[in-house]
Scaffold this active site. Structure first.
Site, PDB file in Angstrom:
ATOM      1  N   ARG A   1       3.766   4.457   6.069  1.00 22.17           N
ATOM      2  CA  ARG A   1       4.497   3.449   6.807  1.00 22.17           C
ATOM      3  C   ARG A   1       4.855   2.100   5.615  1.00 22.17           C
ATOM      4  O   ARG A   1       4.112   1.973   4.829  1.00 22.17           O
ATOM      5  CB  ARG A   1       3.731   2.848   7.920  1.00 22.17           C
ATOM      6  N   ASP A   2       6.036   1.727   6.043  1.00 20.41           N
ATOM      7  CA  ASP A   2       6.499   0.206   5.303  1.00 20.41           C
ATOM      8  C   ASP A   2       6.717   0.840   3.678  1.00 20.41           C
ATOM      9  O   ASP A   2       5.968   0.173   2.898  1.00 20.41           O
ATOM     10  CB  ASP A   2       5.668  -0.752   5.289  1.00 20.41           C
TER      11      ASP A   2
ATOM     12  N   ASP B   1       0.705 -12.684  10.875  1.00 22.88           N
ATOM     13  CA  ASP B   1       1.438 -11.721  10.036  1.00 22.88           C
ATOM     14  C   ASP B   1       0.972 -11.210   8.849  1.00 22.88           C
ATOM     15  O   ASP B   1       1.079 -10.255   8.305  1.00 22.88           O
ATOM     16  CB  ASP B   1       2.919 -12.427   9.481  1.00 22.88           C
TER      17      ASP B   1
ATOM     18  N   ASP C   1      11.044  -1.064  11.177  1.00 24.69           N
ATOM     19  CA  ASP C   1      11.582  -0.819   9.852  1.00 24.69           C
ATOM     20  C   ASP C   1      11.796   0.283   9.188  1.00 24.69           C
ATOM     21  O   ASP C   1      12.247   0.306   8.242  1.00 24.69           O
ATOM     22  CB  ASP C   1      10.386  -1.726   8.951  1.00 24.69           C
TER      23      ASP C   1
ATOM     24  N   TYR D   1       4.122   2.787  16.439  1.00 22.51           N
ATOM     25  CA  TYR D   1       4.050   2.425  15.085  1.00 22.51           C
ATOM     26  C   TYR D   1       3.088   2.892  14.207  1.00 22.51           C
ATOM     27  O   TYR D   1       1.724   2.119  14.077  1.00 22.51           O
ATOM     28  CB  TYR D   1       4.053   0.868  15.287  1.00 22.51           C
TER      29      TYR D   1
ATOM     30  N   SER E   1       1.096  -0.981   1.999  1.00 20.85           N
ATOM     31  CA  SER E   1       1.343  -0.584   3.329  1.00 20.85           C
ATOM     32  C   SER E   1      -0.093  -0.708   4.269  1.00 20.85           C
ATOM     33  O   SER E   1      -1.043  -0.653   3.527  1.00 20.85           O
ATOM     34  CB  SER E   1       1.724   1.086   3.349  1.00 20.85           C
TER      35      SER E   1
END
Length: 469
Positions: free
Chosen positions: A200-201, A424, A247, A195, A207
């Site tokens: 990313r994202d 989270d 994702d 990951y 991100s």
């Protein structure tokens, strides 16, 4: 389960250790961290990133460190929901830290020479327990709100979950875990999450990745993968199950209208292909992340998703891609007793219906995928205001225990990919990494920074676990 690193961690589970030094593998520093910064004798506090430092073995005396005060511009992952496209994102999970181990050059073995490539969780294999997560749960006992609740915590620590490698600095620790696993049993599985994509994202509000495409991100990512491949190669006797880039590919199915995703598309595909090419050792099983029922499960998304995953799968001959992972760090039921109201309009109301819908579409395109399903936080349903909400959902409970006893032959195993109890994202609106999703009505508050221990949330997961502890 008995294993050598865990022997360093006290298993005398009590609630009287509030003033004790941080045990080996416990957190000892990081921005906004307010806990003890003194490591137990025989270990020292090692910096991993601005948000996390950890007590690692290696010194003969108790060591005290000071939390770093460097400013971080890293942000948490977010979620965007529409009637057909739900981008459910998640933060880094189990943290590991930098060690001084040296990696060797990896030479992947084509899977065509590896023999049978079946379910990695076949009978006779033990699944390795994350020493870091055991330490987190052990530390949580001292802070439990009641002795009765604390008495249930040790059972949680004995359930295997995945270790997330979300920054390159953590990769050397994989050698430590694999070496430890090799010392335990001849048939053992270490579970990891790959990951660290650049940018990313892409469909998130902000991100939390460390690599940027514009700043040599693709090459940096390849170096990150090389380190993982070297560790896997060094311990061929240990079976590794890896979930690849939560994702990322799902965003390429639904969110190319977002310019950030359009800009990242070629890099995502190049990096994912590189990961698949390098991680071809005979002792590794790869599962590409496939979102969840409320994202790619929509009828309009299933065919494009199946086409893309099949293309990625077929792009690397003799790869070690066993299949797909669904519901990573999410809350969907494997098999809902009745549809959650948030699923209205979607015939795939749970992960089983999603898998049964997309599985044949993958097979018809040459990808005979098998599945892993994360049920780590799926014990309670009907608790979200919207299907795309993902941040510290209030009222969630630990779900089905990891097992190979599944309702469909397409599913290799039920697993816990997200370590329960790690936040989270923060609900502090003034924080640099604040994500608006973590301030929604169905998010538990107050919440700490992403990846940090969230004691109240962990207690809820235990309290509302289904099946109960």
């Amino acid at each position: 389960m008995k294993y050598s690193i865990a022997s360093l961690i006290t298993l005398a589970w009590t609630v009287t250790t509030v003033n004790a030094a941080v045990p080996v593998w416990g957190q000892c520093g990081g921005l906004n961290y307010t806990g003890d910064k003194t490591c137990a004798a025989g270990s020292t506090c090692v910096y991993s990133n601005d948000w996390y430092s950890q007590c690692l073995p290696g010194t003969a005396t108790t060591t005290t460190t000071t939390t770093t005060t460097r400013t971080s511009t890293t942000s948490t992952r977010t979620s965007t929901t529409t009637s057909t496209n739900t981008s459910t994102s998640r933060t880094s999970s189990t943290s590991t830290t930098r060690t001084s181990s040296t990696s060797t050059t990896s030479t992947a073995t084509p899977s065509g020479t590896c023999g049978t490539f079946g379910n990695p969780y076949e009978s006779g294999y033990t699944t390795y327990l994350s020493p870091f997560y055991v330490a987190e749960v052990n530390a949580a006992i001292a802070n439990a709100s009641s002795p009765a609740l604390a008495a249930k915590f040790p059972a949680v620590a004995q359930i295997p979950n995945f270790t997330w490698f979300d920054v390159v600095a953590k990769v050397p620790t994989l050698n430590t875990y694999l070496a430890d696993a090799a010392s335990i049993a001849s048939k053992i599985i270490v579970q990891i999450v790959v990951y660290d994509l650049p940018d990313r994202d892409c469909h998130a509000l902000a991100s939390n990745g460390e690599f940027k495409i514009a700043n040599n991100g693709v090459n940096n990512y390849k170096g990150y993968i090389d380190g993982i491949a070297a560790a896997v190669s060094a311990y061929p006797q240990v079976r590794v199950v890896a979930v690849v880039e939560p994702d990322s590919l799902a965003n390429l199915v639904t969110n190319l209208s977002d310019q950030r995703c359009a800009n990242a598309q070629s890099a995502y595909l190049e990096c994912t292909k590189y990961a698949i090419e390098k991680l071809r050792q005979c002792n590794i099983w790869l599962y590409l992340d496939a979102g969840h029922a409320g994202w790619l499960g929509w009828a309009s998304n299933q065919d494009p998703a199946a086409q893309m995953f099949a293309q990625v799968y077929s792009g690397v001959p003799n790869n070690r891609v066993r299949g797909l992972a669904t519901n990573v760090a999410n809350y969907n039921a494997l098999q809902a007793v009745s549809p959650d109201p948030v699923t209205q309009g979607n015939p795939t109301v749970d992960e089983l219906s999603y898998i049964r819908a997309i599985g044949p579409k993958l097979a018809s395109r040459g990808f005979p995928a098998k599945f892993l399903v994360d049920q780590g936080r799926s014990g309670v349903q009907n608790i979200r205001d919207a299907w795309g909400n993902w941040c510290n959902i209030e009222g969630a409970g630990f779900g089905l225990r990891p097992t190979t006893n599944t309702p469909d032959a397409l599913i290799d195993a039920i697993v816990w990919i997200k370590p329960g109890g790690e936040a989270d994202g923060t609900s502090d609106t003034s924080a640099v990494r604040y994500d608006a999703t973590c301030g929604l009505n169905d998010a538990k508050k107050p919440a700490p920074e992403a990846g940090q221990w969230f004691q109240a949330y962990f207690e809820d997961l235990v309290k509302y676990a289904n099946p109960a502890f």
